[in-house]
Design a protein around this motif. Structure first.
Motif, PDB file in Angstrom:
ATOM      1  N   GLU A 169       0.775  -1.249   0.049  1.00 24.93           N
ATOM      2  CA  GLU A 169      -0.267  -0.323  -0.071  1.00 24.93           C
ATOM      3  C   GLU A 169       1.054   1.568  -0.082  1.00 24.93           C
ATOM      4  O   GLU A 169       1.772   1.158   0.418  1.00 24.93           O
ATOM      5  N   ILE A 170       0.218   2.255  -0.106  1.00 25.36           N
ATOM      6  CA  ILE A 170       1.139   3.388   0.238  1.00 25.36           C
ATOM      7  C   ILE A 170       0.360   4.406   0.814  1.00 25.36           C
ATOM      8  O   ILE A 170      -0.422   4.568   1.057  1.00 25.36           O
ATOM      9  N   ALA A 171       1.806   4.257   1.544  1.00 23.28           N
ATOM     10  CA  ALA A 171       1.497   5.670   3.075  1.00 23.28           C
ATOM     11  C   ALA A 171       0.061   7.411   2.666  1.00 23.28           C
ATOM     12  O   ALA A 171       0.810   7.450   1.277  1.00 23.28           O
ATOM     13  N   THR A 172      -0.214   7.921   2.934  1.00 24.08           N
ATOM     14  CA  THR A 172      -0.962   9.092   2.222  1.00 24.08           C
ATOM     15  C   THR A 172      -0.267  10.230   3.998  1.00 24.08           C
ATOM     16  O   THR A 172      -0.694   9.742   4.943  1.00 24.08           O
ATOM     17  N   GLU A 173      -0.127  10.693   3.527  1.00 26.81           N
ATOM     18  CA  GLU A 173       0.502  12.827   4.155  1.00 26.81           C
ATOM     19  C   GLU A 173      -1.401  13.549   3.513  1.00 26.81           C
ATOM     20  O   GLU A 173      -0.897  14.057   3.370  1.00 26.81           O
ATOM     21  N   ASP A 174      -1.962  13.921   5.050  1.00 28.54           N
ATOM     22  CA  ASP A 174      -3.096  14.378   5.283  1.00 28.54           C
ATOM     23  C   ASP A 174      -1.940  15.434   5.522  1.00 28.54           C
ATOM     24  O   ASP A 174      -1.775  16.451   6.577  1.00 28.54           O
ATOM     25  N   MET A 175      -2.426  16.925   4.826  1.00 24.90           N
ATOM     26  CA  MET A 175      -2.101  18.367   5.268  1.00 24.90           C
ATOM     27  C   MET A 175      -3.850  19.600   4.737  1.00 24.90           C
ATOM     28  O   MET A 175      -4.185  19.335   3.414  1.00 24.90           O
ATOM     29  N   PRO A 176      -3.541  19.817   5.961  1.00 23.11           N
ATOM     30  CA  PRO A 176      -5.125  21.028   6.020  1.00 23.11           C
ATOM     31  C   PRO A 176      -5.115  22.127   5.085  1.00 23.11           C
ATOM     32  O   PRO A 176      -4.143  22.414   4.847  1.00 23.11           O
ATOM     33  N   GLU A 177      -6.025  22.142   4.288  1.00 21.94           N
ATOM     34  CA  GLU A 177      -5.839  23.240   2.802  1.00 21.94           C
ATOM     35  C   GLU A 177      -5.797  24.601   3.926  1.00 21.94           C
ATOM     36  O   GLU A 177      -7.627  24.694   4.747  1.00 21.94           O
TER      37      GLU A 177
ATOM     38  N   TYR B  34       9.850  -7.549   6.928  1.00 24.05           N
ATOM     39  CA  TYR B  34      10.456  -7.604   5.610  1.00 24.05           C
ATOM     40  C   TYR B  34      10.347  -5.607   4.702  1.00 24.05           C
ATOM     41  O   TYR B  34       9.849  -5.466   5.171  1.00 24.05           O
ATOM     42  N   LYS B  35      11.760  -5.872   4.393  1.00 24.32           N
ATOM     43  CA  LYS B  35      11.690  -4.767   3.122  1.00 24.32           C
ATOM     44  C   LYS B  35      11.147  -4.139   2.201  1.00 24.32           C
ATOM     45  O   LYS B  35      10.128  -3.449   1.885  1.00 24.32           O
ATOM     46  N   TYR B  36      10.895  -5.424   1.394  1.00 23.45           N
ATOM     47  CA  TYR B  36       9.916  -5.729   0.236  1.00 23.45           C
ATOM     48  C   TYR B  36      10.006  -6.662  -0.591  1.00 23.45           C
ATOM     49  O   TYR B  36      10.399  -7.335  -0.228  1.00 23.45           O
TER      50      TYR B  36
ATOM     51  N   GLN C 142      -5.738  17.680   1.999  1.00 20.46           N
ATOM     52  CA  GLN C 142      -5.642  17.360   1.014  1.00 20.46           C
ATOM     53  C   GLN C 142      -4.715  15.699   1.495  1.00 20.46           C
ATOM     54  O   GLN C 142      -3.895  16.050   2.124  1.00 20.46           O
ATOM     55  N   ARG C 143      -4.753  15.346   0.202  1.00 26.20           N
ATOM     56  CA  ARG C 143      -3.963  13.918   0.375  1.00 26.20           C
ATOM     57  C   ARG C 143      -3.333  13.919  -0.670  1.00 26.20           C
ATOM     58  O   ARG C 143      -3.208  13.517  -1.746  1.00 26.20           O
ATOM     59  N   TYR C 144      -1.459  13.937  -0.038  1.00 30.42           N
ATOM     60  CA  TYR C 144      -0.281  13.987  -0.782  1.00 30.42           C
ATOM     61  C   TYR C 144       0.099  12.257  -0.039  1.00 30.42           C
ATOM     62  O   TYR C 144       0.297  11.346   0.586  1.00 30.42           O
ATOM     63  N   PRO C 145       0.374  11.889  -2.135  1.00 27.73           N
ATOM     64  CA  PRO C 145       1.434   9.976  -1.621  1.00 27.73           C
ATOM     65  C   PRO C 145       2.512  10.049  -1.135  1.00 27.73           C
ATOM     66  O   PRO C 145       3.025  11.125  -1.105  1.00 27.73           O
ATOM     67  N   GLY C 146       2.608   8.983  -0.364  1.00 25.47           N
ATOM     68  CA  GLY C 146       3.658   9.008   0.506  1.00 25.47           C
ATOM     69  C   GLY C 146       5.308   7.307  -0.178  1.00 25.47           C
ATOM     70  O   GLY C 146       5.296   7.316  -1.379  1.00 25.47           O
ATOM     71  N   VAL C 147       5.577   7.079   0.669  1.00 28.15           N
ATOM     72  CA  VAL C 147       5.895   6.258   0.575  1.00 28.15           C
ATOM     73  C   VAL C 147       5.670   4.587   0.657  1.00 28.15           C
ATOM     74  O   VAL C 147       4.165   4.373   1.476  1.00 28.15           O
TER      75      VAL C 147
END
Length: 146
Positions: free
Chosen positions: A35-43, A138-140, A51-56
């Motif tokens: 899965e991809i982590a997301t970071e939430d940023m208030p507008e 594990y790593k990946y 706003q939700r931005y993709p992470g690692v």
């Protein structure tokens, strides 16, 4: 017509460990997840949404289950990692097999190490096998579609 592969015919190999007898006969594999982590940023000034931005990328823990073995090189590896903190990451291959025992797909799990070992509850009123569970971080993983 496409028929999806059956999920009960598979093989698990812990690379770098020479197995004894039934050491790698796992009956269940779980945790092959991505899965991809997301970071939430208030507008600023906008209160209707965030706003939700993709992470690692994040990978789940690999969970292996099998009947309890008295003699196991996999158990020895897990014990050394957990009890003695002698962490020796190993690659693990999980291979889905076709009816002729040929590989259909292999998940190459990279840098796995044990984080937990447990057995199922012992119960005098149940007529079940004792199942041990090994959890690996594990790593990946990479996928090889044979």
């Amino acid at each position: 017509m496409f028929t999806p592969p059956l999920g009960f015919h598979f093989r698990v190999e812990v690379l770098g460990i020479t197995p004894v007898a039934d050491d790698l006969r796992f009956t269940e594999v779980g945790g092959l997840a991505l899965e991809i982590a997301t970071e939430d940023m208030p507008e600023g000034g906008e209160n209707r949404y965030v706003q939700r931005y993709p992470g690692v990328a994040k990978y789940g823990d690999l969970v292996l289950k099998r009947g309890l073995l008295k003699d196991s090189e996999v158990w020895n590896w897990a014990r050394r990692c957990i009890e003695e903190l002698d962490i020796t990451p190993r690659d693990v291959d999980v291979t889905l097999l076709n009816p002729d025992h040929d590989p259909l797909m292999t998940w190459h799990v990279v840098g796995a190490f044990p984080t937990k070992w447990s057995i199922a509850d012992l119960n005098a009123s149940a007529n079940t096998f004792v199942v041990e569970t090994l959890t690996l971080a594990y790593k990946y993983f990479r996928i090889d579609k044979s």
